[in-house]
Scaffold this motif. Structure first.
Motif, mmCIF file in Angstrom:
data_model
loop_
_atom_site.group_PDB
_atom_site.id
_atom_site.type_symbol
_atom_site.label_atom_id
_atom_site.label_comp_id
_atom_site.label_asym_id
_atom_site.label_seq_id
_atom_site.Cartn_x
_atom_site.Cartn_y
_atom_site.Cartn_z
ATOM 1 N N TYR A 112 16.836 61.409 60.395
ATOM 2 C CA TYR A 112 15.697 60.305 60.972
ATOM 3 C C TYR A 112 16.771 59.341 61.896
ATOM 4 O O TYR A 112 16.302 58.983 63.003
ATOM 5 N N ARG A 113 18.001 58.908 61.355
ATOM 6 C CA ARG A 113 18.755 58.182 61.874
ATOM 7 C C ARG A 113 19.329 58.603 63.404
ATOM 8 O O ARG A 113 19.243 57.813 64.299
ATOM 9 N N ILE A 114 19.699 59.788 63.050
ATOM 10 C CA ILE A 114 20.099 60.312 64.697
ATOM 11 C C ILE A 114 19.059 60.742 65.518
ATOM 12 O O ILE A 114 19.060 60.478 66.715
ATOM 13 N N TYR A 139 17.803 53.219 60.735
ATOM 14 C CA TYR A 139 17.446 53.893 59.343
ATOM 15 C C TYR A 139 15.871 53.478 59.041
ATOM 16 O O TYR A 139 15.449 52.470 59.360
ATOM 17 N N PRO A 140 15.442 54.481 58.349
ATOM 18 C CA PRO A 140 13.957 54.447 58.223
ATOM 19 C C PRO A 140 13.712 53.829 56.785
ATOM 20 O O PRO A 140 14.365 53.693 56.042
ATOM 21 N N THR A 141 12.451 53.477 56.669
ATOM 22 C CA THR A 141 11.806 53.060 55.134
ATOM 23 C C THR A 141 11.387 54.467 54.656
ATOM 24 O O THR A 141 11.115 55.688 55.293
ATOM 25 N N ILE A 142 10.900 54.459 53.353
ATOM 26 C CA ILE A 142 10.191 55.675 53.054
ATOM 27 C C ILE A 142 8.879 55.876 53.717
ATOM 28 O O ILE A 142 8.672 57.243 53.935
ATOM 29 N N LEU A 198 9.706 57.810 56.951
ATOM 30 C CA LEU A 198 10.094 59.273 56.511
ATOM 31 C C LEU A 198 8.839 60.026 56.254
ATOM 32 O O LEU A 198 8.944 61.085 56.714
ATOM 33 N N ILE A 199 7.986 59.681 55.591
ATOM 34 C CA ILE A 199 6.682 60.318 55.344
ATOM 35 C C ILE A 199 5.635 60.381 56.521
ATOM 36 O O ILE A 199 5.449 61.833 57.000
ATOM 37 N N THR A 200 5.567 59.150 57.070
ATOM 38 C CA THR A 200 4.854 59.409 58.509
ATOM 39 C C THR A 200 5.335 60.345 59.342
ATOM 40 O O THR A 200 4.538 60.989 60.287
ATOM 41 N N ASN A 201 6.775 60.337 59.572
ATOM 42 C CA ASN A 201 7.374 61.049 60.744
ATOM 43 C C ASN A 201 7.437 62.552 60.231
ATOM 44 O O ASN A 201 8.249 63.519 60.641
ATOM 45 N N GLU A 202 7.013 63.182 58.887
ATOM 46 C CA GLU A 202 7.092 64.315 58.319
ATOM 47 C C GLU A 202 8.597 64.689 58.136
ATOM 48 O O GLU A 202 8.925 65.718 58.065
ATOM 49 N N TYR A 203 9.401 63.716 57.784
ATOM 50 C CA TYR A 203 10.702 64.012 57.254
ATOM 51 C C TYR A 203 10.752 64.553 55.629
ATOM 52 O O TYR A 203 11.450 65.363 55.221
ATOM 53 N N ILE A 204 9.895 63.861 54.994
ATOM 54 C CA ILE A 204 9.626 64.122 53.717
ATOM 55 C C ILE A 204 8.062 64.223 53.244
ATOM 56 O O ILE A 204 7.148 63.606 54.150
#
Length: 100
Positions: free
Chosen positions: A56-58, A63-66, A69-75
């Motif tokens: 996400y940082r790249i 740096y993201p929040t949890i 990460l969920i909204t952008n579908e990383y987790i």
């Protein structure tokens, strides 16, 4: 009288008593083993989420929040917790931590 072969009730009770004692001795070790498995699974999960934080940082230069990460579908939402479904994870300054 015929000579019947078999076990007496006393012999069967002795065997069952010995098996019960062995089980009672082994239960604490088994419980400790399962706790160790949960800890290792959670460590691996935290490492995986840390990798997603770096991805996400790249992509976003921050740096993201949890939730990000969920909204952008990383987790997924299920990955907010460790595999034991009890331990939450959180992100502080780009580092992933377990919250007990």
């Amino acid at each position: 009288m015929k000579s019947e072969k078999g076990f007496t009730l006393v012999e069967m009770l002795v065997v069952l008593f010995i098996i019960a004692i062995l089980i009672l001795v082994m239960l604490p070790n088994i419980a400790q083993h399962f706790k160790m498995i949960d800890d290792k699974g959670c460590e691996a999960h935290v490492s995986m989420v840390q990798t997603q934080v770096e991805a996400y940082r790249i992509d976003h230069m921050d740096y993201p929040t949890i939730d990000q990460l969920i909204t952008n579908e990383y987790i997924t939402t299920e990955q907010e917790k460790c595999p034991d479904k009890k331990t939450l994870i959180e992100i502080k300054d780009g580092q992933v931590y377990r919250v007990k």
